[in-house]
Design a protein around this motif. Structure first.
Motif, PDB file in Angstrom:
ATOM      1  N   THR A 261     -44.897  34.719  86.171  1.00 25.66           N
ATOM      2  CA  THR A 261     -44.135  34.995  84.957  1.00 25.66           C
ATOM      3  C   THR A 261     -42.666  35.248  85.309  1.00 25.66           C
ATOM      4  OG1 THR A 261     -44.078  36.371  82.973  1.00 25.66           O
ATOM      5  CG2 THR A 261     -44.583  37.500  85.018  1.00 25.66           C
ATOM      6  N   MET A 262     -41.825  35.391  84.310  1.00 26.45           N
ATOM      7  CA  MET A 262     -40.411  35.681  84.560  1.00 26.45           C
ATOM      8  C   MET A 262     -40.280  37.040  85.238  1.00 26.45           C
ATOM      9  SD  MET A 262     -38.627  33.140  83.652  1.00 26.45           S
ATOM     10  CE  MET A 262     -36.985  33.863  83.669  1.00 26.45           C
ATOM     11  N   ALA A 263     -39.405  37.111  86.241  1.00 22.97           N
ATOM     12  CA  ALA A 263     -39.227  38.367  86.971  1.00 22.97           C
ATOM     13  C   ALA A 263     -37.882  38.339  87.691  1.00 22.97           C
ATOM     14  CB  ALA A 263     -40.363  38.559  87.984  1.00 22.97           C
ATOM     15  N   ASP A 264     -37.459  39.519  88.153  1.00 26.70           N
ATOM     16  CA  ASP A 264     -36.199  39.607  88.904  1.00 26.70           C
ATOM     17  C   ASP A 264     -36.281  38.807  90.197  1.00 26.70           C
ATOM     18  OD1 ASP A 264     -34.833  41.900  87.302  1.00 26.70           O
ATOM     19  OD2 ASP A 264     -36.856  42.646  87.720  1.00 26.70           O
ATOM     20  N   PHE A 265     -37.471  38.842  90.812  1.00 28.17           N
ATOM     21  CA  PHE A 265     -37.702  38.115  92.066  1.00 28.17           C
ATOM     22  C   PHE A 265     -38.873  37.175  91.835  1.00 28.17           C
ATOM     23  CE2 PHE A 265     -36.211  42.479  92.961  1.00 28.17           C
ATOM     24  CZ  PHE A 265     -34.907  42.151  93.313  1.00 28.17           C
ATOM     25  N   LYS A 266     -38.567  35.923  91.529  1.00 31.47           N
ATOM     26  CA  LYS A 266     -39.565  34.944  91.081  1.00 31.47           C
ATOM     27  C   LYS A 266     -39.861  33.954  92.197  1.00 31.47           C
ATOM     28  CE  LYS A 266     -41.867  32.599  87.798  1.00 31.47           C
ATOM     29  NZ  LYS A 266     -42.670  31.708  88.630  1.00 31.47           N
ATOM     30  N   GLY A 267     -41.144  33.759  92.483  1.00 34.71           N
ATOM     31  CA  GLY A 267     -41.552  32.814  93.508  1.00 34.71           C
ATOM     32  C   GLY A 267     -42.481  31.742  92.968  1.00 34.71           C
ATOM     33  N   LYS A 268     -42.516  30.623  93.669  1.00 36.82           N
ATOM     34  CA  LYS A 268     -43.456  29.551  93.342  1.00 36.82           C
ATOM     35  C   LYS A 268     -43.924  28.924  94.644  1.00 36.82           C
ATOM     36  CE  LYS A 268     -43.948  25.218  90.783  1.00 36.82           C
ATOM     37  NZ  LYS A 268     -43.233  24.147  90.036  1.00 36.82           N
ATOM     38  N   ALA A 296     -47.534  35.459  99.811  1.00 37.59           N
ATOM     39  CA  ALA A 296     -46.415  35.052  98.944  1.00 37.59           C
ATOM     40  C   ALA A 296     -45.938  36.264  98.145  1.00 37.59           C
ATOM     41  CB  ALA A 296     -46.852  33.920  98.015  1.00 37.59           C
ATOM     42  N   TYR A 297     -46.890  37.060  97.643  1.00 38.89           N
ATOM     43  CA  TYR A 297     -46.539  38.298  96.925  1.00 38.89           C
ATOM     44  C   TYR A 297     -45.845  39.292  97.859  1.00 38.89           C
ATOM     45  CZ  TYR A 297     -49.075  37.045  92.663  1.00 38.89           C
ATOM     46  OH  TYR A 297     -49.476  36.441  91.492  1.00 38.89           O
ATOM     47  N   ASN A 298     -46.399  39.451  99.062  1.00 38.17           N
ATOM     48  CA  ASN A 298     -45.797  40.381 100.026  1.00 38.17           C
ATOM     49  C   ASN A 298     -44.357  39.988 100.346  1.00 38.17           C
ATOM     50  OD1 ASN A 298     -48.239  41.772 100.177  1.00 38.17           O
ATOM     51  ND2 ASN A 298     -48.947  40.641 101.974  1.00 38.17           N
ATOM     52  N   LEU A 299     -44.118  38.696 100.522  1.00 38.77           N
ATOM     53  CA  LEU A 299     -42.778  38.199 100.853  1.00 38.77           C
ATOM     54  C   LEU A 299     -41.797  38.430  99.701  1.00 38.77           C
ATOM     55  CD1 LEU A 299     -43.929  34.973 102.673  1.00 38.77           C
ATOM     56  CD2 LEU A 299     -42.446  36.708 103.708  1.00 38.77           C
ATOM     57  N   LEU A 300     -42.269  38.265  98.467  1.00 36.51           N
ATOM     58  CA  LEU A 300     -41.406  38.525  97.304  1.00 36.51           C
ATOM     59  C   LEU A 300     -41.021  40.003  97.230  1.00 36.51           C
ATOM     60  CD1 LEU A 300     -43.081  36.330  94.522  1.00 36.51           C
ATOM     61  CD2 LEU A 300     -40.837  35.961  95.576  1.00 36.51           C
ATOM     62  N   ALA A 301     -41.985  40.883  97.539  1.00 41.07           N
ATOM     63  CA  ALA A 301     -41.702  42.322  97.544  1.00 41.07           C
ATOM     64  C   ALA A 301     -40.656  42.661  98.601  1.00 41.07           C
ATOM     65  CB  ALA A 301     -42.993  43.104  97.796  1.00 41.07           C
ATOM     66  N   VAL A 302     -40.807  42.084  99.782  1.00 41.68           N
ATOM     67  CA  VAL A 302     -39.859  42.309 100.885  1.00 41.68           C
ATOM     68  C   VAL A 302     -38.468  41.789 100.505  1.00 41.68           C
ATOM     69  CG1 VAL A 302     -39.268  41.601 103.249  1.00 41.68           C
ATOM     70  CG2 VAL A 302     -41.606  42.328 102.713  1.00 41.68           C
ATOM     71  N   TYR A 303     -38.427  40.572  99.965  1.00 36.22           N
ATOM     72  CA  TYR A 303     -37.150  39.970  99.547  1.00 36.22           C
ATOM     73  C   TYR A 303     -36.463  40.864  98.507  1.00 36.22           C
ATOM     74  CZ  TYR A 303     -33.932  36.784  97.137  1.00 36.22           C
ATOM     75  OH  TYR A 303     -32.823  36.225  96.551  1.00 36.22           O
ATOM     76  N   GLY A 304     -37.239  41.325  97.512  1.00 36.30           N
ATOM     77  CA  GLY A 304     -36.688  42.188  96.472  1.00 36.30           C
ATOM     78  C   GLY A 304     -36.108  43.466  97.042  1.00 36.30           C
ATOM     79  N   ALA A 305     -36.836  44.100  97.968  1.00 35.10           N
ATOM     80  CA  ALA A 305     -36.359  45.350  98.571  1.00 35.10           C
ATOM     81  C   ALA A 305     -35.066  45.118  99.350  1.00 35.10           C
ATOM     82  CB  ALA A 305     -37.430  45.929  99.488  1.00 35.10           C
ATOM     83  N   ALA A 306     -35.003  44.008 100.087  1.00 30.91           N
ATOM     84  CA  ALA A 306     -33.808  43.702 100.886  1.00 30.91           C
ATOM     85  C   ALA A 306     -32.591  43.502  99.991  1.00 30.91           C
ATOM     86  CB  ALA A 306     -34.061  42.464 101.739  1.00 30.91           C
ATOM     87  N   VAL A 307     -32.785  42.802  98.866  1.00 30.63           N
ATOM     88  CA  VAL A 307     -31.687  42.592  97.918  1.00 30.63           C
ATOM     89  C   VAL A 307     -31.247  43.926  97.307  1.00 30.63           C
ATOM     90  CG1 VAL A 307     -31.053  41.519  95.705  1.00 30.63           C
ATOM     91  CG2 VAL A 307     -32.293  40.186  97.427  1.00 30.63           C
ATOM     92  N   CYS A 308     -32.223  44.765  96.937  1.00 30.27           N
ATOM     93  CA  CYS A 308     -31.905  46.088  96.374  1.00 30.27           C
ATOM     94  C   CYS A 308     -31.195  46.985  97.382  1.00 30.27           C
ATOM     95  CB  CYS A 308     -33.170  46.769  95.867  1.00 30.27           C
ATOM     96  SG  CYS A 308     -33.828  46.046  94.356  1.00 30.27           S
TER      97      CYS A 308
END
Length: 487
Positions: A261-268, A296-308
């Motif tokens: 779904t739409m999200a701040d950190f969106k993956g496909k 894929a979910y774990n990587l999105l969480a990591v990416y989001g934290a790094a950006v934050c």
């Protein structure tokens, strides 16, 4: 040296008998570790009650006692402090004693049922790669830059945790990434710490032996986010049905990640193979070494934290593309016959199902999936039949075996698991209590390109039987069996 009065800041006091201007050398929750000048905090544990050891602590040199129930007899010259909750009190005291270490580093907590270890470990590896000195507090190990410290709990007790954080700060760690288990949240081990950010992975059936109800388990996880300050960030999985609930009362700035779904950190996911994941992350295409949708979910969480945390998104993705995950998490070995052996910590029905669904998606043709799985003793019994059922539903052959029986009879645990099998499940399963024999049998049943999953213990290097930790490493045993096959 700090005084008792200094370290009681923020503690909810009910009664004080004696002086508080005395100097304190240590805070201790285990009476055997008391030294002269210690404060002994009596905690009611699941196995024993610290209140029974107050006299012993005094005899060993404790100058003050913190307790929920005052002793009948008070010793002259000793200060006695009654508190409402000893776990909460010792957390504030340890935080004060070690000079609030979490204020001097960027501390990020990770909570959820599955994925905590991988997210925390990959964050540690990522920020190390980006040039920072980092600390890691996880199920697998604790780490201060390159120094590895073995872990005994997912989250250490409050005194050990604050001492470890102080050591990390003194060593110059600018960032610390920490798993926050539901036990640690409930037992106030992280109370008083200042988090820069918090991440939620997912929530599924686990730890009901401790929390009793799933609703209580959810509330405990949610409390972590409720307690975050307004200058922190909170990142949650939008695809988990409780992902939004987790953040509904937080004061922190909210962010979400998602594959659906739409999200701040969106993956496909573009491609999911044994060579890794090909994905788009916020429209940028990248290849990762980690495998499977759950990663894929774990990587999105990591990416989001790094950006934050203020990092450049392109640098983050470049560094992430080179990293591997945590030990014992979808950890694989390939034999000369091209049999693929995967060792994974999956010890909940949901985690096991995730790993097996990932393996099925990685299959090229008609390779067999052979699963070796057990359940731990002295833990939630309700998940045992569900684990066996999940293994049989998603595997071609299943071997039910011993995990960490602890003080329970391994045969009784296996009998509980067998209750979840229907007639089809019984036809495709074997029960072999000896874990080494179970792995050996799985290897003997496999042919070239078949996939063997050994689930439940992952990174652990022991098997806990009647309180004794016998050396046992799933990955090492798997390698040995592959070598025997090659002779």
């Amino acid at each position: 040296m700090l005084t008792l009065q200094d370290i009681l800041y923020k503690v909810h006091l009910l009664q004080v008998q004696g002086a508080t201007n005395i100097h304190v050398s240590a805070i201790v929750i285990d009476s055997r570790k008391v030294i002269a000048g210690s404060v002994f905090v009596a905690i009611k544990g699941l196995q024993s009650d610290g209140h029974a050891y107050i006299d012993k602590a005094v005899s060993l040199g404790a100058v003050a006692i913190v307790c929920e129930i005052m002793p009948d007899k008070l010793v002259d010259g000793i200060t006695y402090i009654q508190v409402k909750n000893s776990n909460e009190a010792v957390a504030f005291m340890a935080n004060n004693f070690y000079n609030e270490p979490s204020l001097h580093t960027k501390l990020v907590g990770v909570t959820g049922t599955n994925g905590k270890t991988t997210i925390a470990t990959v964050l540690f590896k990522l920020f190390t790669q980006l040039g920072y000195k980092c600390g890691l507090i996880s199920t697998v190990q604790n780490q201060i830059a390159n120094e590895v410290i073995p872990a005994t709990h997912t989250t250490p007790d409050a005194v050990s945790l604050n001492a470890l954080l102080r050591e990390m700060v003194d060593e110059g760690c600018s960032h610390v990434f920490m798993e926050c288990s539901s036990h640690a949240i409930h037992q106030h081990r992280i109370t008083g710490l200042h988090f820069t950010g918090g991440l939620f992975s997912n929530i599924t059936h686990d730890h009901l032996d401790y929390h009793k109800t799933f609703d209580e388990y959810i509330k405990v996880k949610k409390k972590f986010f409720d307690d975050l300050p307004s200058n922190a960030f909170a990142i949650s999985n939008a695809d988990d049905k409780r992902g939004e609930v987790m953040l509904q009362n937080t004061h922190a700035k909210k962010y979400f990640y998602s594959l659906k779904t739409m999200a701040d950190f969106k993956g496909k996911i573009l491609d999911n193979a044994l060579t890794g994941l090909q994905m788009t992350v916020n429209e940028m295409e990248v290849h990762f070494r980690l495998i499977g949708e759950f990663n894929a979910y774990n990587l999105l969480a990591v990416y989001g934290a790094a950006v934050c945390l203020g990092e450049d998104k392109y640098e983050v993705l470049t560094a992430l593309s080179m990293l591997t995950g945590a030990e014992g998490r979808f950890d694989y070995v390939i034999s000369k016959q091209l049999i693929i052996g995967i060792v994974d910590y999956a010890h909940t029905p949901d985690a096991l199902e995730n790993v097996l669904v990932t393996i099925k998606k990685l299959r090229k043709g008609h390779e067999q999936i052979i699963t070796v799985v057990g359940c731990g003793g002295d833990r939630d019994k309700t998940k045992r039949p569900i684990m066996a059922q999940a293994a049989c539903a998603l595997s071609d052959k299943v071997i039910l075996t011993s995990d960490n029986p602890r003080t329970e009879d391994a045969a009784a645990i296996l009998a509980d698991m067998e209750q979840g099998l229907d007639s089809a499940g019984r036809r495709k399963s074997l029960t072999i209590s000896d874990r080494r024999e179970a792995i050996k049998t799985a290897v003997s049943l496999a042919r070239g390109e078949d996939i063997i999953l050994i689930a439940g213990k992952g990174h652990e290097k022991y098997q806990d039987i009647n309180g004794i930790k016998h050396p046992f490493d799933d990955k090492q045993v798997l390698r040995e069996m592959f070598e025997l096959l090659e002779k």
